[in-house]
Design a protein around this motif. Structure first.
Motif, mmCIF file in Angstrom:
data_model
loop_
_atom_site.group_PDB
_atom_site.id
_atom_site.type_symbol
_atom_site.label_atom_id
_atom_site.label_comp_id
_atom_site.label_asym_id
_atom_site.label_seq_id
_atom_site.Cartn_x
_atom_site.Cartn_y
_atom_site.Cartn_z
ATOM 1 N N THR A 201 12.674 3.336 -0.950
ATOM 2 C CA THR A 201 11.395 3.864 -0.476
ATOM 3 C C THR A 201 10.950 4.996 -1.396
ATOM 4 N N THR B 177 4.988 1.971 -2.975
ATOM 5 C CA THR B 177 5.415 1.679 -1.610
ATOM 6 C C THR B 177 6.734 0.916 -1.634
ATOM 7 N N PRO B 178 7.440 0.868 -0.507
ATOM 8 C CA PRO B 178 7.083 1.411 0.801
ATOM 9 C C PRO B 178 7.288 2.923 0.876
ATOM 10 N N TYR B 179 6.500 3.590 1.712
ATOM 11 C CA TYR B 179 6.632 5.025 1.903
ATOM 12 C C TYR B 179 7.844 5.313 2.799
ATOM 13 N N ARG C 145 3.944 11.581 -1.170
ATOM 14 C CA ARG C 145 2.605 11.121 -1.525
ATOM 15 C C ARG C 145 1.629 12.294 -1.476
ATOM 16 N N LYS D 42 -3.451 5.121 -3.560
ATOM 17 C CA LYS D 42 -2.249 4.387 -3.189
ATOM 18 C C LYS D 42 -1.109 4.759 -4.130
ATOM 19 N N GLU E 49 0.564 4.333 -7.680
ATOM 20 C CA GLU E 49 0.827 2.939 -8.048
ATOM 21 C C GLU E 49 0.150 2.583 -9.370
#
Length: 366
Positions: free
Chosen positions: A250, A262-264, A254, A259, A216
């Motif tokens: 999505t 997202t969303p994963y 990862r 972080k 992120e």
């Protein structure tokens, strides 16, 4: 740093234009030794892992390269084919098809050459550029197989090309394609892939788009990747006529504890199953070809997680691979970015022969 010697080319050899497709890469075999070599190169790239080098070197060599290769090798073995890695096989086929779509111009070899390289692993970017230079490709279009730009992918390809350029005495002209996330041909290829799947298998309650994740932090530092993924998703959803909530974006793959975007993907699928969504269709628009991340991580691991959480049907929609609309889109992108460059075989053999004769008369050596 020393400059490489120039390849010996007979005077009168016609100059050529080349398109270099570049994909991420793959190990040479589904073995721990091959994975160790591949991961060492991949994870040593500062574009891929943006933490202090000294600290990362200790983590990489002290932990990751000791533990991860065997586990990753088992995953690769689950998707390996008689042709080798799916990514390698599909990329080679895309290259061959694109050569045909752009035209086998001239009587071999064509003036417009299409080759592929891998950013990590084989064939390497440097080795293929050497081959193109030996074929007298004096103009090269670098076309990464990443529709959405990210510093960890597209920029890393550019780094590898420019590292090779630093060693060249006589440098070719270069052009780079940075992104085509909103290209009409690319979007149309995605649309047709989804529609064809729905015609054969019916339509699920949700279309989940899973893009490769990045930390992120990269978004906050100005990387456009997240935005370009969202644009691709919006354009695809509009063309498919999907209502709000029927399409979800999505991010997968990862790595580490930081972080990521997202969303994963997998937690999202589990949540959908617990919300009584019976069937999902999952697609990976950011991958030009099926590979470990799509075939194992999505079609095996994510599928199992969705079904274990109570989902009833999981439909994986294959990557674009050798689909006609996708190769046509690549051809259109290549043509657009090579405008102004000659891409036809010189037809004046007499002029080339005269050029050679003049050079030899002035004492040149072949």
């Amino acid at each position: 740093m020393s400059l490489q010697p120039e390849p010996a080319l007979p005077h009168g050899t016609p100059a050529r234009t080349a398109v270099l497709l570049v994909n991420l890469g793959t190990p040479d075999a589904p073995t721990a030794a091959a994975l160790r070599r591949y991961l060492r190169e991949f994870l040593s790239d500062p574009r891929v892992v943006e933490i202090p080098r000294a600290l990362w070197w200790l983590i990489l060599h002290g932990i990751i390269l000791r533990l991860r290769p065997a586990k990753s090798a088992a995953k690769y073995a689950s998707v390996w084919t008689p042709e080798g890695s799916p990514l390698a096989a599909w990329t080679a086929k895309q290259t061959k098809l694109l050569q045909g779509y752009l035209g086998e111009r001239g009587h071999p070899p064509p003036a417009l050459l299409v080759r592929h390289a891998m950013r990590y692993g084989n064939p390497s970017v440097a080795s293929v550029l050497d081959e193109l230079k030996a074929a007298n490709a004096t103009r090269i279009l670098v076309l990464p197989l990443y529709p959405q730009y990210a510093a960890a992918t597209t920029a890393s390809v550019n780094d590898a090309v420019m590292a090779w350029m630093r060693r060249q005495r006589r440098q070719p002209e270069l052009r780079f394609v940075n992104h085509y996330h909103d290209d009409a041909g690319y979007i149309e290829a995605l649309v047709q892939r989804v529609r064809t799947h729905w015609m054969t298998h019916g339509r699920g309650e949700r279309l989940v788009l899973s893009f490769h994740g990045v930390p992120e932090r990269s978004l906050h530092l100005g990387d456009p990747y997240h935005c370009e993924c969202q644009v691709t998703a919006r354009l695809l959803g509009e063309r498919l006529g999907l209502a709000h909530g029927e399409l979800l974006v999505t991010f997968q793959s990862r790595f580490g504890k930081a972080k990521w975007l997202t969303p994963y993907t997998e937690p999202t699928l589990v949540a959908l199953a617990t919300q009584d969504v019976k069937r999902v269709d999952v697609m990976c628009p950011g991958f030009a070809a099926d590979c470990l991340e799509t075939l194992e991580e999505i079609d095996q691991e994510a599928r199992a997680a969705f079904l274990a959480a109570g989902g009833q049907a999981f439909e994986y929609i294959a990557c674009l691979n050798d689909q006609h609309e996708w190769i046509a889109a690549l051809a259109a992108i290549a043509i657009r970015h090579t405008q102004g460059w000659p891409t036809a075989t010189p037809s004046d053999a007499a002029a080339l022969a005269s050029q050679r004769a003049r050079a030899l008369a002035m004492g040149a050596r072949d």
